[in-house]
Write a protein that holds these residues in place. Structure first.
Motif, PDB file in Angstrom:
ATOM      1  N   MET A   1      -0.307  -1.394 -50.706  1.00 34.02           N
ATOM      2  CA  MET A   1      -0.429  -0.308 -49.760  1.00 34.02           C
ATOM      3  C   MET A   1       0.933  -0.064 -49.124  1.00 34.02           C
ATOM      4  O   MET A   1       1.618  -1.002 -48.739  1.00 34.02           O
ATOM      5  N   ASN A   2       1.304   1.178 -49.005  1.00 35.29           N
ATOM      6  CA  ASN A   2       2.619   1.531 -48.488  1.00 35.29           C
ATOM      7  C   ASN A   2       2.458   2.478 -47.306  1.00 35.29           C
ATOM      8  O   ASN A   2       2.458   3.682 -47.475  1.00 35.29           O
ATOM      9  N   ILE A   3       2.293   1.920 -46.101  1.00 36.66           N
ATOM     10  CA  ILE A   3       2.202   2.762 -44.913  1.00 36.66           C
ATOM     11  C   ILE A   3       3.315   2.401 -43.954  1.00 36.66           C
ATOM     12  O   ILE A   3       3.841   1.288 -43.975  1.00 36.66           O
ATOM     13  N   GLY A   4       3.677   3.358 -43.116  1.00 38.68           N
ATOM     14  CA  GLY A   4       4.702   3.115 -42.114  1.00 38.68           C
ATOM     15  C   GLY A   4       5.974   3.869 -42.416  1.00 38.68           C
ATOM     16  O   GLY A   4       6.023   4.762 -43.257  1.00 38.68           O
ATOM     17  N   HIS A   5       7.003   3.489 -41.692  1.00 41.37           N
ATOM     18  CA  HIS A   5       8.319   4.126 -41.803  1.00 41.37           C
ATOM     19  C   HIS A   5       9.394   3.044 -41.802  1.00 41.37           C
ATOM     20  O   HIS A   5       9.096   1.864 -41.631  1.00 41.37           O
ATOM     21  N   THR A   6      10.629   3.478 -41.948  1.00 41.32           N
ATOM     22  CA  THR A   6      11.739   2.523 -41.952  1.00 41.32           C
ATOM     23  C   THR A   6      12.727   2.745 -40.816  1.00 41.32           C
ATOM     24  O   THR A   6      13.688   1.995 -40.689  1.00 41.32           O
ATOM     25  N   HIS A   7      12.511   3.779 -39.992  1.00 38.93           N
ATOM     26  CA  HIS A   7      13.455   4.049 -38.905  1.00 38.93           C
ATOM     27  C   HIS A   7      12.725   4.658 -37.716  1.00 38.93           C
ATOM     28  O   HIS A   7      11.897   5.553 -37.895  1.00 38.93           O
ATOM     29  N   TRP A   8      13.045   4.160 -36.504  1.00 41.53           N
ATOM     30  CA  TRP A   8      12.466   4.693 -35.272  1.00 41.53           C
ATOM     31  C   TRP A   8      13.549   4.741 -34.210  1.00 41.53           C
ATOM     32  O   TRP A   8      14.515   3.983 -34.252  1.00 41.53           O
ATOM     33  N   LEU A  30       3.542  -6.284 -49.387  1.00 38.96           N
ATOM     34  CA  LEU A  30       3.579  -7.620 -49.973  1.00 38.96           C
ATOM     35  C   LEU A  30       4.958  -8.267 -49.849  1.00 38.96           C
ATOM     36  O   LEU A  30       5.167  -9.370 -50.340  1.00 38.96           O
ATOM     37  N   GLN A  31       5.905  -7.549 -49.183  1.00 40.67           N
ATOM     38  CA  GLN A  31       7.261  -8.064 -48.983  1.00 40.67           C
ATOM     39  C   GLN A  31       7.515  -8.303 -47.500  1.00 40.67           C
ATOM     40  O   GLN A  31       7.016  -7.567 -46.656  1.00 40.67           O
ATOM     41  N   ASP A  32       8.321  -9.311 -47.190  1.00 45.81           N
ATOM     42  CA  ASP A  32       8.777  -9.477 -45.819  1.00 45.81           C
ATOM     43  C   ASP A  32       9.629  -8.270 -45.429  1.00 45.81           C
ATOM     44  O   ASP A  32      10.366  -7.725 -46.260  1.00 45.81           O
ATOM     45  N   ALA A  33       9.529  -7.852 -44.170  1.00 51.57           N
ATOM     46  CA  ALA A  33      10.334  -6.742 -43.654  1.00 51.57           C
ATOM     47  C   ALA A  33      11.465  -7.312 -42.815  1.00 51.57           C
ATOM     48  O   ALA A  33      11.233  -8.085 -41.885  1.00 51.57           O
ATOM     49  N   HIS A  34      12.684  -6.951 -43.142  1.00 55.21           N
ATOM     50  CA  HIS A  34      13.858  -7.383 -42.390  1.00 55.21           C
ATOM     51  C   HIS A  34      14.223  -6.248 -41.436  1.00 55.21           C
ATOM     52  O   HIS A  34      14.575  -5.149 -41.867  1.00 55.21           O
ATOM     53  N   VAL A  35      14.100  -6.529 -40.146  1.00 56.00           N
ATOM     54  CA  VAL A  35      14.220  -5.517 -39.104  1.00 56.00           C
ATOM     55  C   VAL A  35      15.505  -5.734 -38.316  1.00 56.00           C
ATOM     56  O   VAL A  35      15.874  -6.870 -38.013  1.00 56.00           O
ATOM     57  N   GLN A  36      16.161  -4.621 -37.987  1.00 57.23           N
ATOM     58  CA  GLN A  36      17.352  -4.647 -37.145  1.00 57.23           C
ATOM     59  C   GLN A  36      17.113  -3.730 -35.953  1.00 57.23           C
ATOM     60  O   GLN A  36      16.627  -2.608 -36.121  1.00 57.23           O
TER      61      GLN A  36
END
Length: 110
Positions: A1-8, A30-36
């Motif tokens: 499932m691919n929901i959400g965004h990558t920038h806010w 299914l992947q860890d998200a690396h957030v900055q």
């Protein structure tokens, strides 16, 4: 499932003298998200990046007042922030919780 965004962008932030300001993340991939997280001020240079990992298929709540590297975010100071992730995730920004509000929530019973 691919929901959400990558920038806010959160254009208004302020950690109260007593209390905190939080942001919540949901990673359904299914992947860890690396957030900055990058912090911007009206009277000084931006600071960042604050880095964190939201594990795959998990939630994570982050208190801005607990971010310490590269430097703590000062209380009672207005700021804005940008948040970037390498995989799409959901971000929720409920805002700040004062100490009085937190006490009221702890005392609330159904």
């Amino acid at each position: 499932m691919n929901i959400g965004h990558t920038h806010w962008t959160i254009a208004e932030g302020r950690i109260p003298p007593l209390g905190d300001e939080t942001v919540g993340f949901l990673n359904v991939s299914l992947q860890d998200a690396h957030v900055q997280i990058f912090i911007f001020y009206s009277n000084r240079d931006p600071v960042g990046s604050y880095r964190l990992t939201v594990p795959a298929e998990r939630i994570q709540r982050v208190r801005f007042n607990c971010l310490t590297a590269p430097e703590p975010i000062p209380r009672a100071t207005e700021y804005a922030s940008t948040i970037e992730s390498d995989v799409p995730i959901v971000m929720q920004y409920p805002g700040r919780v004062s100490e009085e509000m937190a006490e009221g929530l702890r005392g609330y019973k159904k």
